[in-house]
Scaffold this motif. Structure first.
Motif, short mmCIF file in Angstrom:
data_model
loop_
_atom_site.label_atom_id
_atom_site.label_comp_id
_atom_site.label_asym_id
_atom_site.label_seq_id
_atom_site.Cartn_x
_atom_site.Cartn_y
_atom_site.Cartn_z
N THR A 71 41.93 25.54 21.55
CA THR A 71 42.76 26.46 22.54
C THR A 71 41.66 27.87 22.77
O THR A 71 41.83 28.46 23.76
CB THR A 71 43.85 27.00 22.14
OG1 THR A 71 43.68 27.48 20.49
CG2 THR A 71 44.85 26.13 22.13
N ALA A 72 40.72 27.98 21.75
CA ALA A 72 39.94 29.24 21.78
C ALA A 72 39.00 29.09 22.76
O ALA A 72 38.41 29.49 23.83
CB ALA A 72 39.24 29.71 20.54
N LEU A 77 36.62 28.97 28.46
CA LEU A 77 36.31 28.28 29.55
C LEU A 77 37.05 28.84 30.78
O LEU A 77 36.63 29.24 31.92
CB LEU A 77 36.47 26.94 29.47
CG LEU A 77 36.42 25.84 30.73
CD1 LEU A 77 34.86 26.04 31.38
CD2 LEU A 77 37.05 24.66 30.38
N ARG A 78 38.43 29.16 30.71
CA ARG A 78 39.34 29.81 31.64
C ARG A 78 38.62 31.25 32.32
O ARG A 78 38.52 31.51 33.33
CB ARG A 78 40.49 30.01 31.15
CG ARG A 78 41.46 30.45 32.24
CD ARG A 78 42.84 30.89 31.57
NE ARG A 78 42.72 32.11 30.82
CZ ARG A 78 42.48 33.47 31.23
NH1 ARG A 78 42.49 33.52 32.73
NH2 ARG A 78 42.35 34.40 30.42
N ILE A 84 33.46 33.78 37.68
CA ILE A 84 32.79 33.03 38.49
C ILE A 84 33.47 33.05 39.96
O ILE A 84 32.91 33.39 40.89
CB ILE A 84 32.20 31.49 38.02
CG1 ILE A 84 31.26 31.58 37.08
CG2 ILE A 84 31.62 30.80 39.25
CD1 ILE A 84 30.98 30.03 36.33
N ALA A 85 34.71 32.80 39.93
CA ALA A 85 35.45 32.62 41.20
C ALA A 85 35.66 33.98 41.67
O ALA A 85 35.64 34.15 43.06
CB ALA A 85 37.07 32.04 40.84
N GLY A 278 27.18 31.28 27.87
CA GLY A 278 27.15 30.54 29.13
C GLY A 278 26.77 31.28 30.14
O GLY A 278 26.30 32.65 30.17
N TYR A 279 27.10 30.89 31.33
CA TYR A 279 26.86 31.40 32.72
C TYR A 279 25.37 32.24 32.79
O TYR A 279 25.54 33.36 32.87
CB TYR A 279 27.96 32.68 32.87
CG TYR A 279 28.20 33.18 34.39
CD1 TYR A 279 28.44 32.50 35.42
CD2 TYR A 279 27.79 34.44 34.63
CE1 TYR A 279 28.62 32.83 36.59
CE2 TYR A 279 27.85 35.04 35.85
CZ TYR A 279 28.32 34.20 36.91
OH TYR A 279 28.11 34.49 38.14
#
Length: 297
Positions: A71-72, A77-78, A84-85, A278-279
């Motif tokens: 869940t972490a 990820l969420r 990004i969106a 990431g990203y």
């Protein structure tokens, strides 16, 4: 299933179906049914139920621990997906220490721009405290700074180099002929630091209380201004490397800085939030590591 997993975690955390149901805003019968559905989906029993009490089965203990990691990861990820969106274009926001005097940062920027020409790169410079505040408050994605605090699990703490500290001093100053100079020998010469007005007290306290500088302090808005003060023989400028001639050679020289005969060290690090991996962040960090490794070699 993700919702069922969160219900399961709430029951284990609260150690009570009733309190877990209240926390999750559903009825006790509903949360009990959801846990049964989860067990049916997995094909194993997670809980041993005894009247109004329960205990975790060995499989349940394992599933609970691993589900917390799951869940972490999903939450990270969420957040990354939303970030990004919400941006109109891909971008990477980087901060670097205003007093950084070497070329690794610029070369890493060049490598990143060549590999990702469509990613906008925003760059800020500042003091150690400026960068820490920006990173903590999501003003930047990654910073290149020195280590002044103990490493925190909230951040990825990537050590890039541990180097000797040198001082840049006017070539006409007699101390420039030395291979090394004791910090105590500089007590009658002002220490020149790069810091904005609002950060001068913080920088003064660090160099005085932590490093042990005992003389006066002069401040410059940027590295170039600081070096012009050095050239005019107004004081000495601490820098984290002496492997190459300074930019303004032969007008100034670099001398190794020591305390009780031992070189003073500086640790250069890249920092980014652990929940913001990431990203492009890790990609740029790898480029920084590559440049620092090349320079070290």
């Amino acid at each position: 299933m993700l919702k069922q997993i969160k219900y399961f975690q709430a029951v284990v955390r609260c150690k009570n179906f009733t309190e877990a149901a209240e926390e999750c805003f559903i009825s006790q019968s509903a949360i009990s049914q959801q846990l049964q559905n989860l067990e049916n989906e997995l094909g194993v029993r997670l809980l041993n139920r005894e009247n109004r009490k329960f205990s975790l089965t060995p499989a349940g203990e394992h599933f609970y621990r691993q589900s917390l990691i799951l869940t972490a990861d999903f939450e990270r990820l969420r957040r990354e997906t939303v970030r990004i969106a919400q941006r109109t274009a891909l971008e990477l926001r980087i901060g670097y220490l205003k007093s950084h005097s070497r070329q690794e940062f610029a070369l890493a920027i060049a490598d990143f721009a060549a590999k990702y020409p469509n990613v906008a790169v925003q760059i800020m410079s500042g003091s150690h405290e400026d960068l820490y505040y920006a990173l903590r408050n999501d003003g930047v994605d990654l910073i290149l700074s020195d280590q002044r605090r103990a490493f925190s699990d909230e951040y990825v703490n990537c050590v890039l180099a541990i180097r000797d500290v040198y001082v840049e001093i006017a070539a006409r100053n007699p101390l420039s002929a030395l291979f090394s100079v004791e910090l105590a020998q500089l007590k009658n010469i002002p220490c020149i630091l790069v810091a904005a007005a609002e950060q001068q007290e913080t920088e003064r306290n660090y160099y005085r209380d932590v490093l042990g500088v005992r003389g006066d302090f002069l401040f410059a808005e940027n590295l170039e201004e600081a070096r012009f003060l050095v050239i005019r023989n107004k004081g000495f400028l601490p820098v984290d490397s002496g492997e190459r001639e300074p930019e303004f050679a032969p007008a100034l020289s670099r001398v190794l800085l020591t305390r009780k005969g031992k070189p003073i060290k500086s640790t250069s690090c890249a920092f980014w939030r652990a929940d913001n991996s990431g990203y492009y962040v890790e990609e740029f960090a790898d480029m920084l590591k590559s440049q620092f490794a090349s320079e070290n070699n």
